[in-house]
Design an enzyme around this catalytic site. Sequence first.
Site, PDB file in Angstrom:
ATOM      1  N   CYS A  14      -5.819   8.599  10.759  1.00 28.36           N
ATOM      2  CA  CYS A  14      -7.263   8.566  10.514  1.00 28.36           C
ATOM      3  C   CYS A  14      -7.904   9.876  10.948  1.00 28.36           C
ATOM      4  O   CYS A  14      -8.969  10.238  10.471  1.00 28.36           O
ATOM      5  CB  CYS A  14      -7.889   7.377  11.221  1.00 28.36           C
ATOM      6  SG  CYS A  14      -7.403   7.239  12.932  1.00 28.36           S
ATOM      7  N   GLU A  62     -13.581   1.523  12.570  1.00 29.92           N
ATOM      8  CA  GLU A  62     -13.036   2.871  12.350  1.00 29.92           C
ATOM      9  C   GLU A  62     -12.513   2.865  10.935  1.00 29.92           C
ATOM     10  O   GLU A  62     -11.658   2.037  10.610  1.00 29.92           O
ATOM     11  CB  GLU A  62     -11.798   3.112  13.229  1.00 29.92           C
ATOM     12  CG  GLU A  62     -11.959   2.900  14.680  1.00 29.92           C
ATOM     13  CD  GLU A  62     -12.605   4.070  15.319  1.00 29.92           C
ATOM     14  OE1 GLU A  62     -12.483   5.173  14.760  1.00 29.92           O
ATOM     15  OE2 GLU A  62     -13.255   3.865  16.344  1.00 29.92           O
TER      16      GLU A  62
HETATM   17  P1  NDP Z   1      -7.130  -2.243   4.711  1.00 28.95           P
HETATM   18  O1  NDP Z   1      -8.566  -2.127   4.983  1.00 28.95           O
HETATM   19  O2  NDP Z   1      -6.700  -2.864   3.458  1.00 28.95           O
HETATM   20  O3  NDP Z   1      -6.411  -3.022   5.887  1.00 28.95           O
HETATM   21  C1  NDP Z   1      -6.705  -2.800   7.246  1.00 28.95           C
HETATM   22  C2  NDP Z   1      -6.513  -4.100   7.999  1.00 28.95           C
HETATM   23  O4  NDP Z   1      -7.454  -5.065   7.528  1.00 28.95           O
HETATM   24  C3  NDP Z   1      -5.153  -4.718   7.777  1.00 28.95           C
HETATM   25  O5  NDP Z   1      -4.736  -5.341   8.970  1.00 28.95           O
HETATM   26  C4  NDP Z   1      -5.429  -5.745   6.703  1.00 28.95           C
HETATM   27  O6  NDP Z   1      -4.491  -6.790   6.688  1.00 28.95           O
HETATM   28  C5  NDP Z   1      -6.778  -6.248   7.149  1.00 28.95           C
HETATM   29  N1  NDP Z   1      -7.558  -6.890   6.110  1.00 28.95           N
HETATM   30  C6  NDP Z   1      -7.623  -6.591   4.802  1.00 28.95           C
HETATM   31  N2  NDP Z   1      -8.500  -7.403   4.195  1.00 28.95           N
HETATM   32  C7  NDP Z   1      -8.988  -8.239   5.143  1.00 28.95           C
HETATM   33  C8  NDP Z   1      -9.919  -9.318   5.125  1.00 28.95           C
HETATM   34  N3  NDP Z   1     -10.532  -9.677   4.027  1.00 28.95           N
HETATM   35  N4  NDP Z   1     -10.159  -9.969   6.278  1.00 28.95           N
HETATM   36  C9  NDP Z   1      -9.544  -9.615   7.426  1.00 28.95           C
HETATM   37  N5  NDP Z   1      -8.656  -8.605   7.485  1.00 28.95           N
HETATM   38  C10 NDP Z   1      -8.386  -7.918   6.360  1.00 28.95           C
HETATM   39  O7  NDP Z   1      -6.561  -0.828   4.863  1.00 28.95           O
HETATM   40  P2  NDP Z   1      -5.046  -0.370   4.737  1.00 28.95           P
HETATM   41  O8  NDP Z   1      -4.430  -0.463   6.076  1.00 28.95           O
HETATM   42  O9  NDP Z   1      -4.339  -1.026   3.625  1.00 28.95           O
HETATM   43  O10 NDP Z   1      -5.294   1.128   4.375  1.00 28.95           O
HETATM   44  C11 NDP Z   1      -5.937   1.430   3.155  1.00 28.95           C
HETATM   45  C12 NDP Z   1      -6.678   2.727   3.304  1.00 28.95           C
HETATM   46  O11 NDP Z   1      -7.562   2.686   4.411  1.00 28.95           O
HETATM   47  C13 NDP Z   1      -5.793   3.892   3.608  1.00 28.95           C
HETATM   48  O12 NDP Z   1      -5.176   4.370   2.473  1.00 28.95           O
HETATM   49  C14 NDP Z   1      -6.787   4.835   4.202  1.00 28.95           C
HETATM   50  O13 NDP Z   1      -7.503   5.488   3.202  1.00 28.95           O
HETATM   51  C15 NDP Z   1      -7.710   3.954   4.968  1.00 28.95           C
HETATM   52  N6  NDP Z   1      -7.394   3.905   6.385  1.00 28.95           N
HETATM   53  C16 NDP Z   1      -8.225   4.531   7.214  1.00 28.95           C
HETATM   54  C17 NDP Z   1      -7.963   4.538   8.567  1.00 28.95           C
HETATM   55  C18 NDP Z   1      -8.905   5.160   9.484  1.00 28.95           C
HETATM   56  O14 NDP Z   1      -8.894   4.859  10.677  1.00 28.95           O
HETATM   57  N7  NDP Z   1      -9.747   6.048   9.039  1.00 28.95           N
HETATM   58  C19 NDP Z   1      -6.762   3.946   9.134  1.00 28.95           C
HETATM   59  C20 NDP Z   1      -5.948   3.294   8.155  1.00 28.95           C
HETATM   60  C21 NDP Z   1      -6.300   3.260   6.849  1.00 28.95           C
HETATM   61  P3  NDP Z   1      -3.290  -6.812   5.634  1.00 28.95           P
HETATM   62  O15 NDP Z   1      -2.472  -5.617   5.904  1.00 28.95           O
HETATM   63  O16 NDP Z   1      -2.591  -8.073   5.966  1.00 28.95           O
HETATM   64  O17 NDP Z   1      -3.949  -6.800   4.294  1.00 28.95           O
END
Ligand code: NDP
Length: 680
Positions: free
Chosen positions: A296, A257
């Site tokens: 989201c 997602e």
């Molecule tokens: P990220 O993709 O950075 O993080 C989402 C999750 O992935 C977090 O738990 C993060 O951990 C983890 N993660 C990041 N890099 C890795 C990796 N290499 N391997 C495994 N896990 C990883 O998104 P954010 O939550 O920071 O949000 C950033 C943007 O994403 C938002 O501004 C928005 O635009 C979008 N977003 C969209 C959503 C949706 O459902 N459409 C929901 C939330 C965000 P950690 O926090 O420890 O880095």
Amino acid sequence: MNKKLGNYAQDRWVEAEAGLVDIPSAIDGRVVARASSSGLDFGAMARHARMVGGPALRAMTFHDRAAMLKVLAVHLTAHKEELYALSADSGATKRDNFFDIDGGIGTLFAYASRGRRDFPAERFVVDGAVEPLSKEGSFIGLHVLTPLQGVAVHINAFNFPCWGMLEKLAPTILAGVPVITKPATATAYVAEAVARLIVSSGILPDGAFQFIAGSTGDLLDHLDGQDVLSFTGSAATSRRLRDHDAVSRKAVRFVAERDSLNAAILGPDALEGTPEFDLFVREIVRELTVKAGQKCTAIRRIIVPRAQEGAVIAALGRQLDRITVGDPRRDDVKMGPLASLGQRAAVREAVADIAREAEIVYGDPGRVSPLGGDAETGAFQAPVLLRCASPLTATAPHEVEAFGPVATVMPYDTLEDALAIVARGEGSLVASVYTHDDAVAERLVLGIASYHGRILVLDRDCAKESTGHGSPLPGLIHGGPGRAGGGEEMGGARGVHHYLQRTALQGSPGRLSALVRTWLPGAPAPVTAEHPFRRDYDHLRIGESVQTPPRVITLEDIEHFAHFTGDEFYAHMDEAAARANPFFPGRVAHGYLLLSFAAGLFVDPAPGPLLANYGLEGLRFLKPVSPGDSIRVRLTVKRKNPGREPGYGEVRWDAELFNQNDETVARYELLTMSARSTGD
Ligand code: NDP
């Protein structure tokens, strides 16, 4: 609070000594927790889930696991005030908590009840109908679903630390698959508190639940084809995970997602002053401000008839003027801060990107005066509305997700243009359509459905009870094609199926009946000396049957039935009219007469363990029965379902009615309740 968050690995809490990351409060920037997963043996965690958690969960039935989810939901409910208090530092208001914490617990309850209702008291599911594969009927096929024997790794976004974790956990545990869950670091202290409640409750078996506060290290390297990776977050991380060897080479199931530029579309009929116009404005304001727009499913693109553009912007402005931004713990605050200063910087950058192809028509992205908070140290962000004059050619407003209280108004001239504008989002989680016109609703919904996982058609008729644009529901799909990630979550039983393997089974009816504990046509149906109605639930065996003697149906029977019930339909009463009907050779018996006579043939009347007949399913009248024909019945124990009550269980019977030529004239599944024998 400035605590070190725990990791729950191999059934014990472990605190990392190195690599700790400070997690600041969204309200004022003070450090509220520190997180790290350094030192964890991720390979051992995956093995522990597979060797300990998986077997324990798979030893239970779907009903056992559903019961566990319910107890867990009750346990979390008793502690939700503690979670509310913690959530404030993530920026959540009381209203936001309702979505995150109550919504998460509600999803557990929903899957607990679905588990009992939609799944059998078995360790497998029979999926779909029997597939006949041979002329003589001695070789058939069907599908079964069984739990994957691996581990589910859940990676969640920062915006819903509780709901995000529980909406993935519930269907996975119900499926019988152990979970390793990793929240986003920014709000991991809320998720850790939920994890501690789950662990301390002792409800889930050892190995069924593990928790990582921090990075997933090399966990993905330890996954294989029995595992599932389910992710919510940014498109960039999703791409990285999809390209990982585990997904691309070892075919680990991957559910994503991610960014979604969801649309709300005002129909041309919904002029200012109509209920639909007001609903449109109300819904947009709600989506902009709940969780400060960090959802989201939030509305990012506001698609309106060009003639309504000014009225919509003015109405939104009036409502947004009433939104107070500030410390989420204050009662006079309607919208809290974003999750972090980093997120605020990302939102402001995204607004600047969009503003290259749009103008700001409400709010100033760089200015905010929070109530009870500091504009510098707190991640406060006031709502911003943009207007894109040429949405058919602009790109950024369709591609850049400003994950905050930000949306762009886009005018359209024709419905075809509206469809083209929506499609430029390249796939979204949800859209909402505001119209009270059938033709507009049909054109819009059918025109955009393939781009969406969910569409809400909001009008005056359903507004009062509508759950709104932004709320994913356990019984409906959450996910979307294209930019939204192509994944699907929840959607009732479908959400559980992601963690089950579908396998086609082929063999003889007898063999497959024994395997799936369901009598299948063609399997042996031995007639018991004692009528099965004399046997209680626990002593009934699948396949045991009653074969009745025949009963001739006379014209007097048909006429008597017609006068007695009042059903004097011509096919039973008027020979010439019946003959003129292409389905009948002449006057025929009522279908309900056949059912009544069938019961008269197969029932054993004396009081006994059979308590009640509570319905029938799948009834088909397959061949007409004429006066002078006879019918006989074979009633076979098809399936048993112990149900919730200790005193009785459900028995499903296959009822097949034959005529004097052994042709099937009617078939159905009869549902009864039978007493259970105590102590068995
Ligand atoms: P990220 O993709 O950075 O993080 C989402 C999750 O992935 C977090 O738990 C993060 O951990 C983890 N993660 C990041 N890099 C890795 C990796 N290499 N391997 C495994 N896990 C990883 O998104 P954010 O939550 O920071 O949000 C950033 C943007 O994403 C938002 O501004 C928005 O635009 C979008 N977003 C969209 C959503 C949706 O459902 N459409 C929901 C939330 C965000 P950690 O926090 O420890 O880095």
